[in-house]
Design a protein around this motif. Structure first.
Motif, PDB file in Angstrom:
ATOM      1  N   ILE A  86      49.670  61.470  54.840  1.00  0.00           N
ATOM      2  CA  ILE A  86      48.359  61.176  55.415  1.00  0.00           C
ATOM      3  C   ILE A  86      47.442  60.779  54.257  1.00  0.00           C
ATOM      4  CG2 ILE A  86      46.408  62.099  56.722  1.00  0.00           C
ATOM      5  CD1 ILE A  86      48.433  64.294  57.731  1.00  0.00           C
ATOM      6  N   GLY A  87      46.878  59.591  54.298  1.00  0.00           N
ATOM      7  CA  GLY A  87      46.023  59.094  53.221  1.00  0.00           C
ATOM      8  C   GLY A  87      44.776  59.963  53.026  1.00  0.00           C
ATOM      9  N   VAL A  88      44.384  60.161  51.763  1.00  0.00           N
ATOM     10  CA  VAL A  88      43.229  61.007  51.472  1.00  0.00           C
ATOM     11  C   VAL A  88      41.919  60.391  51.959  1.00  0.00           C
ATOM     12  CG1 VAL A  88      44.312  62.217  49.548  1.00  0.00           C
ATOM     13  CG2 VAL A  88      43.029  60.126  49.111  1.00  0.00           C
ATOM     14  N   GLU A  89      41.926  59.101  52.292  1.00  0.00           N
ATOM     15  CA  GLU A  89      40.710  58.483  52.830  1.00  0.00           C
ATOM     16  C   GLU A  89      40.313  59.094  54.182  1.00  0.00           C
ATOM     17  OE1 GLU A  89      44.226  56.065  54.150  1.00  0.00           O
ATOM     18  OE2 GLU A  89      43.565  56.815  52.221  1.00  0.00           O
ATOM     19  N   ASN A  90      41.210  59.835  54.795  1.00  0.00           N
ATOM     20  CA  ASN A  90      40.924  60.510  56.064  1.00  0.00           C
ATOM     21  C   ASN A  90      40.168  61.829  55.886  1.00  0.00           C
ATOM     22  OD1 ASN A  90      42.383  58.867  58.171  1.00  0.00           O
ATOM     23  ND2 ASN A  90      44.035  59.205  56.715  1.00  0.00           N
ATOM     24  N   PHE A  91      39.946  62.234  54.630  1.00  0.00           N
ATOM     25  CA  PHE A  91      39.321  63.525  54.352  1.00  0.00           C
ATOM     26  C   PHE A  91      38.070  63.340  53.505  1.00  0.00           C
ATOM     27  CE2 PHE A  91      43.872  64.097  54.806  1.00  0.00           C
ATOM     28  CZ  PHE A  91      43.960  65.136  55.717  1.00  0.00           C
ATOM     29  N   LYS A  92      37.127  64.261  53.671  1.00  0.00           N
ATOM     30  CA  LYS A  92      35.918  64.289  52.851  1.00  0.00           C
ATOM     31  C   LYS A  92      35.993  65.515  51.944  1.00  0.00           C
ATOM     32  CE  LYS A  92      32.867  62.121  56.235  1.00  0.00           C
ATOM     33  NZ  LYS A  92      33.690  61.868  57.391  1.00  0.00           N
ATOM     34  N   PRO A  93      35.508  65.414  50.705  1.00  0.00           N
ATOM     35  CA  PRO A  93      35.522  66.581  49.819  1.00  0.00           C
ATOM     36  C   PRO A  93      34.827  67.780  50.472  1.00  0.00           C
ATOM     37  CG  PRO A  93      34.915  64.606  48.609  1.00  0.00           C
ATOM     38  CD  PRO A  93      34.945  64.230  50.067  1.00  0.00           C
ATOM     39  N   GLY A  94      35.493  68.918  50.409  1.00  0.00           N
ATOM     40  CA  GLY A  94      34.947  70.141  50.995  1.00  0.00           C
ATOM     41  C   GLY A  94      35.197  70.292  52.484  1.00  0.00           C
ATOM     42  N   GLN A  95      35.825  69.305  53.102  1.00  0.00           N
ATOM     43  CA  GLN A  95      36.080  69.344  54.543  1.00  0.00           C
ATOM     44  C   GLN A  95      37.018  70.487  54.903  1.00  0.00           C
ATOM     45  OE1 GLN A  95      37.722  65.688  56.085  1.00  0.00           O
ATOM     46  NE2 GLN A  95      38.338  66.629  58.005  1.00  0.00           N
ATOM     47  N   GLN A  96      36.675  71.214  55.940  1.00  0.00           N
ATOM     48  CA  GLN A  96      37.556  72.249  56.477  1.00  0.00           C
ATOM     49  C   GLN A  96      38.515  71.578  57.457  1.00  0.00           C
ATOM     50  OE1 GLN A  96      35.835  75.764  56.476  1.00  0.00           O
ATOM     51  NE2 GLN A  96      37.441  76.911  57.436  1.00  0.00           N
ATOM     52  N   VAL A  97      39.795  71.825  57.278  1.00  0.00           N
ATOM     53  CA  VAL A  97      40.829  71.192  58.095  1.00  0.00           C
ATOM     54  C   VAL A  97      41.614  72.290  58.812  1.00  0.00           C
ATOM     55  CG1 VAL A  97      42.846  69.670  58.077  1.00  0.00           C
ATOM     56  CG2 VAL A  97      41.010  69.326  56.412  1.00  0.00           C
ATOM     57  N   ALA A  98      41.840  72.102  60.111  1.00  0.00           N
ATOM     58  CA  ALA A  98      42.617  73.066  60.898  1.00  0.00           C
ATOM     59  C   ALA A  98      43.932  72.419  61.310  1.00  0.00           C
ATOM     60  CB  ALA A  98      41.836  73.496  62.130  1.00  0.00           C
ATOM     61  N   CYS A  99      44.978  73.213  61.283  1.00  0.00           N
ATOM     62  CA  CYS A  99      46.305  72.756  61.692  1.00  0.00           C
ATOM     63  C   CYS A  99      46.853  73.771  62.685  1.00  0.00           C
ATOM     64  CB  CYS A  99      47.221  72.641  60.481  1.00  0.00           C
ATOM     65  SG  CYS A  99      48.840  71.931  60.848  1.00  0.00           S
ATOM     66  N   SER A 100      47.409  73.291  63.800  1.00  0.00           N
ATOM     67  CA  SER A 100      48.024  74.182  64.781  1.00  0.00           C
ATOM     68  C   SER A 100      49.344  73.574  65.234  1.00  0.00           C
ATOM     69  CB  SER A 100      47.095  74.410  65.979  1.00  0.00           C
ATOM     70  OG  SER A 100      46.857  73.192  66.647  1.00  0.00           O
ATOM     71  N   PHE A 101      50.249  74.439  65.708  1.00  0.00           N
ATOM     72  CA  PHE A 101      51.558  73.974  66.133  1.00  0.00           C
ATOM     73  C   PHE A 101      52.215  75.041  67.006  1.00  0.00           C
ATOM     74  CE2 PHE A 101      51.929  76.286  62.227  1.00  0.00           C
ATOM     75  CZ  PHE A 101      53.128  76.981  62.280  1.00  0.00           C
ATOM     76  N   TYR A 102      53.216  74.608  67.772  1.00  0.00           N
ATOM     77  CA  TYR A 102      54.004  75.498  68.624  1.00  0.00           C
ATOM     78  C   TYR A 102      55.449  75.480  68.155  1.00  0.00           C
ATOM     79  CZ  TYR A 102      50.053  75.707  71.759  1.00  0.00           C
ATOM     80  OH  TYR A 102      48.810  75.926  72.282  1.00  0.00           O
TER      81      TYR A 102
END
Length: 184
Positions: A86-102
């Motif tokens: 996933i390219g880093v251009e999709n994120f902003k510095p300090g951004q909180q990112v959540a990941c979920s899965f089953y």
């Protein structure tokens, strides 16, 4: 497309169905292929890398949709898969990112989801953004989630992408199914 239930068969009736335009935007899943619904041209799960004989789509078991990702165990050692970077251009510095899965298994098994940094050549750096352990409970779909902050150090200026990888030590004859991987 209107459907009811997994792998719908037979007739389904809808009453007083109204479709209206909406300005609501669906949230974007940064893991575009996290639902494991499609294969690429070679028949492999789209957007997923892993041993072709051990990581495959399974239409017989799904938590949502029509299929899940089946990861089979090996005689010795670690098995798993990774999503396309996933390219880093999709994120902003300090951004909180959540990941979920089953995930699902017929045995009690443990694994790890790793969120790693990679340079322009795809080389994974030593520092991880996140590492989340999970454990299956036999014959039940389980869910898990974790949160991490996207922050790079000055030494990580060469980072071009993030790689989400799943690893588990599962024996031959054992399997784990995954479904609905979401990162926002």
């Amino acid at each position: 497309v209107l459907q009811s239930g997994l792998m719908s068969t037979g007739s389904v009736w809808f009453d007083n169905l109204r479709l209206r335009p909406s300005d609501a935007k669906d949230p974007v899943n940064l893991i575009a292929t996290g639902d494991f619904e499609y294969a690429d041209a070679s028949g492999r799960p789209a957007g997923v890398t892993g041993n072709r004989t051990l990581v495959l789509l399974d239409n017989s078991r799904a938590n949502t949709g029509y299929s899940s990702l089946l990861v089979k165990g090996v005689k010795d050692g670690e098995t798993g898969f990774a999503f396309a970077p996933i390219g880093v251009e999709n994120f902003k510095p300090g951004q909180q990112v959540a990941c979920s899965f089953y995930f699902f298994s017929d045995k009690q098994l443990r694994g790890t989801v790793l969120v790693e940094l990679a340079d322009a050549k795809g080389k994974v750096l030593s520092r991880r953004l996140a590492q989340a352990e999970f454990e299956t409970s036999p014959n039940n779909w389980n869910g898990s989630s974790f949160v991490f902050k996207y922050e790079l150090t000055p030494e990580e200026a060469s980072v071009k992408s993030i790689v989400v990888r799943v690893a588990a030590n599962i024996k031959a004859g054992e399997s784990i199914w995954f479904d609905s991987f979401v990162m926002r």
